[in-house]
Write a protein that holds these residues in place. Structure first.
Motif, short mmCIF file in Angstrom:
data_model
loop_
_atom_site.label_atom_id
_atom_site.label_comp_id
_atom_site.label_asym_id
_atom_site.label_seq_id
_atom_site.Cartn_x
_atom_site.Cartn_y
_atom_site.Cartn_z
N SER A 113 -18.18 -0.06 6.95
CA SER A 113 -18.26 -1.51 6.77
C SER A 113 -16.92 -2.12 6.39
O SER A 113 -16.70 -3.32 6.59
CB SER A 113 -19.30 -1.84 5.69
N LEU A 114 -16.01 -1.32 5.83
CA LEU A 114 -14.69 -1.82 5.44
C LEU A 114 -13.65 -1.66 6.53
O LEU A 114 -12.71 -2.46 6.63
CB LEU A 114 -14.22 -1.09 4.18
N ALA A 115 -13.81 -0.62 7.36
CA ALA A 115 -12.80 -0.36 8.39
C ALA A 115 -12.70 -1.50 9.38
O ALA A 115 -11.60 -1.88 9.81
CB ALA A 115 -13.13 0.96 9.10
N GLY A 116 -13.84 -2.08 9.76
CA GLY A 116 -13.83 -3.16 10.74
C GLY A 116 -13.06 -4.38 10.27
O GLY A 116 -12.13 -4.85 10.97
N PRO A 117 -13.38 -4.94 9.11
CA PRO A 117 -12.63 -6.10 8.62
C PRO A 117 -11.14 -5.81 8.43
O PRO A 117 -10.30 -6.67 8.71
CB PRO A 117 -13.31 -6.43 7.30
N LEU A 118 -10.79 -4.61 7.98
CA LEU A 118 -9.38 -4.28 7.78
C LEU A 118 -8.67 -4.15 9.13
O LEU A 118 -7.51 -4.55 9.27
CB LEU A 118 -9.24 -2.99 6.97
N ALA A 119 -9.36 -3.61 10.14
CA ALA A 119 -8.75 -3.49 11.46
C ALA A 119 -8.56 -4.85 12.11
O ALA A 119 -7.72 -5.00 13.01
CB ALA A 119 -9.63 -2.61 12.35
N ALA A 120 -9.31 -5.86 11.66
CA ALA A 120 -9.19 -7.20 12.24
C ALA A 120 -7.98 -7.96 11.72
O ALA A 120 -7.62 -9.01 12.27
CB ALA A 120 -10.47 -8.00 11.94
N LEU A 121 -7.32 -7.45 10.68
CA LEU A 121 -6.14 -8.11 10.15
C LEU A 121 -4.95 -7.92 11.08
O LEU A 121 -4.86 -6.92 11.80
CB LEU A 121 -5.80 -7.55 8.77
N ASP A 122 -4.02 -8.86 11.03
CA ASP A 122 -2.78 -8.68 11.80
C ASP A 122 -2.08 -7.41 11.34
O ASP A 122 -2.02 -7.13 10.14
CB ASP A 122 -1.85 -9.87 11.57
N LEU A 178 -1.18 -9.25 -1.33
CA LEU A 178 -2.10 -8.46 -2.15
C LEU A 178 -3.54 -8.79 -1.76
O LEU A 178 -3.99 -9.92 -1.90
CB LEU A 178 -1.89 -8.76 -3.63
N LEU A 179 -4.23 -7.76 -1.27
CA LEU A 179 -5.65 -7.88 -0.92
C LEU A 179 -6.43 -6.83 -1.71
O LEU A 179 -5.88 -5.83 -2.15
CB LEU A 179 -5.87 -7.62 0.58
N ALA A 180 -7.71 -7.08 -1.87
CA ALA A 180 -8.61 -6.08 -2.46
C ALA A 180 -9.91 -6.11 -1.69
O ALA A 180 -10.37 -7.19 -1.27
CB ALA A 180 -8.85 -6.35 -3.93
N VAL A 181 -10.51 -4.95 -1.48
CA VAL A 181 -11.80 -4.92 -0.81
C VAL A 181 -12.89 -5.23 -1.84
O VAL A 181 -12.76 -4.92 -3.02
CB VAL A 181 -12.08 -3.57 -0.11
N GLN A 182 -13.93 -5.89 -1.35
CA GLN A 182 -15.08 -6.23 -2.20
C GLN A 182 -16.30 -5.47 -1.68
O GLN A 182 -16.76 -5.71 -0.57
CB GLN A 182 -15.34 -7.73 -2.14
N TYR A 183 -16.76 -4.51 -2.46
CA TYR A 183 -17.96 -3.78 -2.07
C TYR A 183 -19.18 -4.70 -2.16
O TYR A 183 -19.22 -5.60 -2.99
CB TYR A 183 -18.19 -2.57 -2.98
N PRO A 184 -20.20 -4.45 -1.34
CA PRO A 184 -21.42 -5.28 -1.42
C PRO A 184 -22.10 -5.14 -2.79
O PRO A 184 -21.99 -4.13 -3.46
CB PRO A 184 -22.31 -4.69 -0.32
#
Length: 241
Positions: A72-81, A46-52
């Motif tokens: 800004s969210l697509a990059g960090p999510l794409a970095a996940l396995d 379970l993950l949740a994005v944190q807006y600035p």
């Protein structure tokens, strides 16, 4: 910020069978979904994005533009396995999740199998003008969100209103690009039967945004129906594809 500052891991799993990523509503933060882990199988991360500009990112500037926020969210999510993934967004979060998914799929990422859009129609009419601060407070109260007592406290109002104002203006200015392709992930549209902002037709219109399976589910309740129905919503989101 660090690359993963946009992601809060409410329950990390060493070898997850499924990852559920939640996108909060206007004015909301990742903490809204903190308790959902108890509704999920042990192998669901379970993950949740944190807006600035809120919670763990309170010192960062708010982002008033949908494209910039989704980027800004697509990059960090794409970095996940890569793991089979479900996106679930509530209200404004439904639009943010959809826009983020469009970016991931355009980059060739296919691990998101289902997009759950909660409390938001596929399209919304344009407001004739931006809401005033008092109108924003009234709108939030009408949806069953932040209690009236919070807005009556001058210190809390001063802290919260800029965040809510930013998000309301962001979502009011946003319209999905009519040329955007349907997502490959399936879509599950969810709403409360007493939500003044989502009609049955508005929820069903999400079917046009997917090339995959589509389903629609209505619950008893207002805009925040998913608070009392969190267990059912979480299990629907994480159901087998």
């Amino acid at each position: 910020m660090t690359p993963l500052a946009a992601i809060v891991r409410h329950r990390p799993v060493t070898a997850p069978a499924l990852r559920l990523v939640c996108f909060p509503h206007a004015g909301g933060g990742a903490g809204f979904f903190r308790g959902w882990a108890r509704h999920l199988a042990p192998d669901v991360e379970l993950l949740a994005v944190q807006y600035p500009g809120r919670e763990t990112r309170f010192t960062e500037p708010l982002v008033p533009d949908m494209a910039a926020l989704a980027d800004s969210l697509a990059g960090p999510l794409a970095a996940l396995d890569p793991v089979p993934t479900v996106f679930l967004g509530h209200s404004m979060g439904a639009a943010v999740a959809h826009e983020t998914l469009l970016r991931l799929e355009a980059a060739g990422r296919g691990e998101v199998r289902r997009l759950c859009v909660s409390g938001r129609p596929a399209d919304r009419p344009v407001r004739p003008r931006p809401l005033t601060d008092d109108e924003i407070v009234e709108a939030v109260a009408a949806l069953g969100g932040t209690s009236a007592e919070v807005w009556e406290d001058p210190d809390l109002r001063e802290m919260l209103l800029p965040i809510v104002r930013n998000d309301y203006h962001l979502i009011d200015a946003y319209r999905c690009d009519p040329a955007a392709p349907p997502v490959r992930a399936g879509i599950l549209a969810l709403n409360g039967d007493a939500d003044p902002g989502v009609t049955p037709d508005g929820a069903r219109a999400w079917e046009e945004r997917t090339g995959g399976p589509f389903a629609c589910r209505t619950f008893p309740g207002d805009h925040f129906y998913l608070v009392p129905h969190a267990a059912t919503v979480a299990r629907l989101a994480a159901a087998p594809f």
